[in-house]
Motif scaffolding. Structure first.
Motif, short mmCIF file in Angstrom:
data_model
loop_
_atom_site.label_atom_id
_atom_site.label_comp_id
_atom_site.label_asym_id
_atom_site.label_seq_id
_atom_site.Cartn_x
_atom_site.Cartn_y
_atom_site.Cartn_z
N VAL A 1 -15.60 8.02 42.46
CA VAL A 1 -16.54 8.48 41.44
C VAL A 1 -17.70 7.50 41.28
CG1 VAL A 1 -16.81 8.88 38.95
CG2 VAL A 1 -14.90 9.90 40.17
N LEU A 2 -17.39 6.21 41.23
CA LEU A 2 -18.47 5.21 41.07
C LEU A 2 -19.40 5.20 42.28
CD1 LEU A 2 -16.56 2.22 39.42
CD2 LEU A 2 -18.24 3.73 38.36
N LEU A 3 -18.84 5.31 43.47
CA LEU A 3 -19.70 5.32 44.66
C LEU A 3 -20.53 6.60 44.74
CD1 LEU A 3 -17.35 3.69 47.31
CD2 LEU A 3 -19.29 2.66 46.10
N LEU A 4 -19.95 7.74 44.34
CA LEU A 4 -20.74 8.97 44.31
C LEU A 4 -21.87 8.87 43.29
CD1 LEU A 4 -18.03 11.75 44.69
CD2 LEU A 4 -19.82 11.13 46.33
N TRP A 5 -21.60 8.24 42.16
CA TRP A 5 -22.64 8.04 41.15
C TRP A 5 -23.77 7.20 41.74
CZ3 TRP A 5 -24.49 9.90 36.87
CH2 TRP A 5 -25.40 9.15 36.14
N LYS A 6 -23.41 6.14 42.46
CA LYS A 6 -24.43 5.26 43.06
C LYS A 6 -25.23 6.03 44.12
CE LYS A 6 -26.54 1.42 43.36
NZ LYS A 6 -27.52 1.14 42.31
N VAL A 7 -24.56 6.85 44.90
CA VAL A 7 -25.25 7.66 45.92
C VAL A 7 -26.23 8.62 45.25
CG1 VAL A 7 -24.91 9.49 47.63
CG2 VAL A 7 -23.48 7.48 47.69
N GLU B 1 -31.20 -4.73 39.40
CA GLU B 1 -30.42 -3.64 38.80
C GLU B 1 -29.31 -3.18 39.75
OE1 GLU B 1 -33.03 0.33 39.64
OE2 GLU B 1 -33.84 -1.14 38.23
N ASP B 2 -29.58 -3.18 41.05
CA ASP B 2 -28.54 -2.83 42.02
C ASP B 2 -27.48 -3.93 42.10
OD1 ASP B 2 -29.72 -0.40 42.65
OD2 ASP B 2 -30.97 -1.29 44.23
N ALA B 3 -27.92 -5.15 42.03
CA ALA B 3 -26.99 -6.28 42.07
C ALA B 3 -26.04 -6.24 40.88
CB ALA B 3 -27.75 -7.60 42.10
N ILE B 4 -26.57 -5.91 39.72
CA ILE B 4 -25.74 -5.82 38.52
C ILE B 4 -24.67 -4.74 38.70
CG2 ILE B 4 -25.76 -5.16 36.08
CD1 ILE B 4 -28.50 -6.59 35.91
N PHE B 5 -25.05 -3.59 39.25
CA PHE B 5 -24.08 -2.53 39.49
C PHE B 5 -22.92 -3.04 40.35
CE2 PHE B 5 -22.36 0.62 42.41
CZ PHE B 5 -21.87 1.58 41.54
N TRP B 6 -23.26 -3.71 41.46
CA TRP B 6 -22.22 -4.16 42.38
C TRP B 6 -21.37 -5.28 41.79
CZ3 TRP B 6 -20.80 -0.87 45.70
CH2 TRP B 6 -21.71 0.01 46.25
N VAL B 7 -21.97 -6.14 41.00
CA VAL B 7 -21.19 -7.21 40.35
C VAL B 7 -20.21 -6.59 39.35
CG1 VAL B 7 -21.35 -9.17 38.76
CG2 VAL B 7 -22.88 -9.03 40.73
N LEU C 1 -39.53 8.10 45.64
CA LEU C 1 -40.33 7.27 46.54
C LEU C 1 -40.99 8.11 47.63
CD1 LEU C 1 -37.98 4.17 46.86
CD2 LEU C 1 -40.16 4.30 45.64
N LYS C 2 -40.28 9.11 48.16
CA LYS C 2 -40.89 10.01 49.16
C LYS C 2 -42.08 10.75 48.56
CE LYS C 2 -36.96 11.03 52.16
NZ LYS C 2 -36.02 12.06 52.61
N HIS C 3 -41.91 11.22 47.33
CA HIS C 3 -43.01 11.92 46.65
C HIS C 3 -44.20 10.97 46.48
CE1 HIS C 3 -44.99 14.76 44.04
NE2 HIS C 3 -45.12 13.83 43.11
N ARG C 4 -43.93 9.75 46.07
CA ARG C 4 -45.01 8.77 45.87
C ARG C 4 -45.70 8.43 47.20
NH1 ARG C 4 -49.15 7.43 43.40
NH2 ARG C 4 -49.57 5.22 43.22
N ILE C 5 -44.95 8.33 48.27
CA ILE C 5 -45.53 8.06 49.59
C ILE C 5 -46.45 9.19 50.01
CG2 ILE C 5 -44.98 7.93 52.06
CD1 ILE C 5 -42.54 6.23 51.28
N ASN C 6 -46.03 10.43 49.77
CA ASN C 6 -46.89 11.58 50.10
C ASN C 6 -48.18 11.54 49.29
OD1 ASN C 6 -45.20 12.70 52.02
ND2 ASN C 6 -44.12 13.97 50.54
N GLU C 7 -48.08 11.23 48.00
CA GLU C 7 -49.29 11.12 47.18
C GLU C 7 -50.22 10.03 47.70
OE1 GLU C 7 -47.87 10.39 43.22
OE2 GLU C 7 -47.68 12.52 42.76
N SER D 1 -30.19 8.66 45.81
CA SER D 1 -30.87 9.87 46.27
C SER D 1 -32.04 10.22 45.37
CB SER D 1 -29.89 11.04 46.31
OG SER D 1 -28.91 10.84 47.28
N CYS D 2 -31.84 10.09 44.07
CA CYS D 2 -32.94 10.36 43.13
C CYS D 2 -34.09 9.39 43.36
CB CYS D 2 -32.44 10.27 41.69
SG CYS D 2 -31.31 11.59 41.24
N GLU D 3 -33.77 8.13 43.52
CA GLU D 3 -34.80 7.12 43.73
C GLU D 3 -35.54 7.35 45.05
OE1 GLU D 3 -35.23 2.26 43.90
OE2 GLU D 3 -33.43 3.17 43.05
N ILE D 4 -34.81 7.70 46.10
CA ILE D 4 -35.43 7.98 47.40
C ILE D 4 -36.36 9.18 47.30
CG2 ILE D 4 -34.94 8.81 49.74
CD1 ILE D 4 -32.44 6.97 49.67
#
Length: 119
Positions: free
Chosen positions: A76-82, A32-38, A92-98, A86-89
């Motif tokens: 705008v596109l790079l801010l969207w990706k950031v 999914e990340d690769a598709i974004f960059w392509v 993942l942090k929440h899941r690591i704590n659990e 950030s949401c995904e991170i």
């Protein structure tokens, strides 16, 4: 649009595509990340090959020059990706704590069972 900007867009897109392909081969990037960059790179190839798109769109939105419009799109596109990252991170942090809490509870239960057997 100036020829140097067109060349810069094409070279940047080619480099981005090469990096994405390399990361896919080494399995260091999710599809999914690769598709974004392509898609990101292809948009800039289209703009570089057909600069009229940038001229018409920038004039439609009132930009002084197409390069300003292109830079805004990039930002705008790079801010969207950031934001997505950030949401995904955060998830993942929440899941690591659990998971850490679950492991700690299992270790504590295991330690109690071992202590109970020794008595």
């Amino acid at each position: 649009m100036s020829l140097p900007l067109q060349i810069l867009l094409i070279l940047g897109a080619v480099v981005a595509l090469a990096v994405v392909v390399q990361r896919i081969r080494k399995r260091k990037i999710l599809m999914e990340d690769a598709i974004f960059w392509v898609v990101f790179a292809l948009v800039f190839v289209v703009i570089a090959v057909f600069p009229q798109v940038a001229y018409v769109t920038s004039e439609l939105f009132g930009f002084v020059s197409p390069s300003n419009f292109i830079f805004l799109i990039i930002i705008v596109l790079l801010l969207w990706k950031v934001l997505q990252n950030s949401c995904e991170i955060s998830l993942l942090k929440h899941r690591i704590n659990e998971l850490a809490q679950e492991i700690a509870l299992k270790d504590a239960a295991s330690t109690r069972e071992d202590a109970g057997e020794d008595d």
